[in-house]
Write a protein that holds these residues in place. Structure first.
Motif, PDB file in Angstrom:
ATOM      1  N   GLN A  42       0.826  -1.211   0.000  1.00 24.05           N
ATOM      2  CA  GLN A  42       0.000   0.000   0.000  1.00 24.05           C
ATOM      3  C   GLN A  42       0.856   1.256   0.000  1.00 24.05           C
ATOM      4  N   ARG A  43       1.943   1.236   0.748  1.00 22.23           N
ATOM      5  CA  ARG A  43       2.816   2.418   0.799  1.00 22.23           C
ATOM      6  C   ARG A  43       3.444   2.708  -0.557  1.00 22.23           C
ATOM      7  N   LYS A  44       3.769   1.667  -1.298  1.00 25.28           N
ATOM      8  CA  LYS A  44       4.399   1.844  -2.606  1.00 25.28           C
ATOM      9  C   LYS A  44       3.378   2.097  -3.710  1.00 25.28           C
ATOM     10  N   LEU A  45       2.142   1.628  -3.512  1.00 22.65           N
ATOM     11  CA  LEU A  45       1.125   1.687  -4.552  1.00 22.65           C
ATOM     12  C   LEU A  45       0.857   3.104  -5.043  1.00 22.65           C
ATOM     13  N   TRP A  46       0.719   4.049  -4.152  1.00 23.16           N
ATOM     14  CA  TRP A  46       0.357   5.415  -4.517  1.00 23.16           C
ATOM     15  C   TRP A  46       1.462   6.413  -4.190  1.00 23.16           C
ATOM     16  N   SER A  47       2.700   5.971  -4.151  1.00 23.73           N
ATOM     17  CA  SER A  47       3.796   6.856  -3.747  1.00 23.73           C
ATOM     18  C   SER A  47       3.989   8.047  -4.692  1.00 23.73           C
ATOM     19  N   ASP A  48       3.532   7.928  -5.927  1.00 28.02           N
ATOM     20  CA  ASP A  48       3.702   9.018  -6.895  1.00 28.02           C
ATOM     21  C   ASP A  48       2.482   9.933  -6.996  1.00 28.02           C
ATOM     22  N   LYS A  49       1.486   9.728  -6.122  1.00 26.13           N
ATOM     23  CA  LYS A  49       0.262  10.529  -6.164  1.00 26.13           C
ATOM     24  C   LYS A  49       0.073  11.281  -4.852  1.00 26.13           C
ATOM     25  N   THR A  50      -0.516  12.464  -4.945  1.00 24.72           N
ATOM     26  CA  THR A  50      -0.866  13.220  -3.742  1.00 24.72           C
ATOM     27  C   THR A  50      -2.205  12.709  -3.212  1.00 24.72           C
ATOM     28  N   VAL A  51      -2.527  13.081  -2.000  1.00 24.87           N
ATOM     29  CA  VAL A  51      -3.816  12.715  -1.410  1.00 24.87           C
ATOM     30  C   VAL A  51      -4.953  13.271  -2.260  1.00 24.87           C
ATOM     31  N   GLU A  52      -4.769  14.483  -2.760  1.00 20.97           N
ATOM     32  CA  GLU A  52      -5.803  15.110  -3.586  1.00 20.97           C
ATOM     33  C   GLU A  52      -6.024  14.332  -4.889  1.00 20.97           C
ATOM     34  N   GLU A  53      -4.936  13.853  -5.497  1.00 24.10           N
ATOM     35  CA  GLU A  53      -5.056  13.081  -6.728  1.00 24.10           C
ATOM     36  C   GLU A  53      -5.777  11.753  -6.474  1.00 24.10           C
ATOM     37  N   ILE A  54      -5.419  11.092  -5.402  1.00 25.19           N
ATOM     38  CA  ILE A  54      -6.058   9.817  -5.063  1.00 25.19           C
ATOM     39  C   ILE A  54      -7.536  10.035  -4.787  1.00 25.19           C
ATOM     40  N   SER A  55      -7.852  11.091  -4.045  1.00 27.24           N
ATOM     41  CA  SER A  55      -9.243  11.407  -3.749  1.00 27.24           C
ATOM     42  C   SER A  55     -10.019  11.683  -5.030  1.00 27.24           C
ATOM     43  N   GLY A  56      -9.424  12.457  -5.931  1.00 32.42           N
ATOM     44  CA  GLY A  56     -10.076  12.764  -7.208  1.00 32.42           C
ATOM     45  C   GLY A  56     -10.336  11.512  -8.026  1.00 32.42           C
ATOM     46  N   LEU A  57      -9.361  10.615  -8.067  1.00 31.42           N
ATOM     47  CA  LEU A  57      -9.541   9.351  -8.792  1.00 31.42           C
ATOM     48  C   LEU A  57     -10.654   8.509  -8.169  1.00 31.42           C
ATOM     49  N   ALA A  58     -10.696   8.488  -6.832  1.00 39.69           N
ATOM     50  CA  ALA A  58     -11.746   7.726  -6.144  1.00 39.69           C
ATOM     51  C   ALA A  58     -13.125   8.300  -6.438  1.00 39.69           C
ATOM     52  N   MET A  59     -13.235   9.625  -6.426  1.00 42.73           N
ATOM     53  CA  MET A  59     -14.531  10.250  -6.717  1.00 42.73           C
ATOM     54  C   MET A  59     -14.952   9.992  -8.163  1.00 42.73           C
ATOM     55  N   LEU A  60     -14.000  10.067  -9.081  1.00 48.16           N
ATOM     56  CA  LEU A  60     -14.292   9.787 -10.488  1.00 48.16           C
ATOM     57  C   LEU A  60     -14.755   8.340 -10.652  1.00 48.16           C
ATOM     58  N   TYR A  61     -14.061   7.417 -10.020  1.00 49.58           N
ATOM     59  CA  TYR A  61     -14.449   6.003 -10.101  1.00 49.58           C
ATOM     60  C   TYR A  61     -15.867   5.793  -9.551  1.00 49.58           C
ATOM     61  N   ARG A  62     -16.160   6.434  -8.438  1.00 46.28           N
ATOM     62  CA  ARG A  62     -17.495   6.288  -7.826  1.00 46.28           C
ATOM     63  C   ARG A  62     -18.582   6.818  -8.765  1.00 46.28           C
ATOM     64  N   GLN A  63     -18.329   7.940  -9.405  1.00 47.83           N
ATOM     65  CA  GLN A  63     -19.311   8.497 -10.343  1.00 47.83           C
ATOM     66  C   GLN A  63     -19.522   7.560 -11.540  1.00 47.83           C
ATOM     67  N   GLN A  64     -18.454   6.954 -12.011  1.00 50.62           N
ATOM     68  CA  GLN A  64     -18.535   6.096 -13.190  1.00 50.62           C
ATOM     69  C   GLN A  64     -19.197   4.757 -12.896  1.00 50.62           C
ATOM     70  N   THR A  65     -19.161   4.312 -11.656  1.00 45.98           N
ATOM     71  CA  THR A  65     -19.701   2.992 -11.319  1.00 45.98           C
ATOM     72  C   THR A  65     -21.106   3.053 -10.724  1.00 45.98           C
ATOM     73  N   ARG A  66     -21.685   4.219 -10.683  1.00 47.55           N
ATOM     74  CA  ARG A  66     -23.056   4.323 -10.155  1.00 47.55           C
ATOM     75  C   ARG A  66     -24.062   3.936 -11.183  1.00 47.55           C
TER      76      ARG A  66
END
Length: 66
Positions: A42-66
């Motif tokens: 987990q520590r290595k998985l998102w090491s190149d992304k900021t918290v904001e980027e990860i959050s944005g990706l999660a929100m985008l994924y949630r919108q697309q899977t509804r």
């Protein structure tokens, strides 16, 4: 909160849905064979992304899977 058994069942169902029965079993056997530290992964998985980027990706994924 769901039980550990329910988590395992839902996880297996997700694997089978995504990979099919044979490939899901293959995935499980690969995971069992290799030493695997989830915390390190987990520590290595998102090491190149900021918290904001990860959050944005999660929100985008949630919108697309509804």
């Amino acid at each position: 909160m769901i039980t550990d058994t329910e988590i395992k069942l839902k996880g297996l169902e997700a694997l089978i849905s995504a990979l099919g029965e044979v490939q899901a079993e293959r995935f499980i056997s690969l995971i069992i064979r290799e030493p695997f530290d989830y915390t390190v992964w987990q520590r290595k998985l998102w090491s190149d992304k900021t918290v904001e980027e990860i959050s944005g990706l999660a929100m985008l994924y949630r919108q697309q899977t509804r």
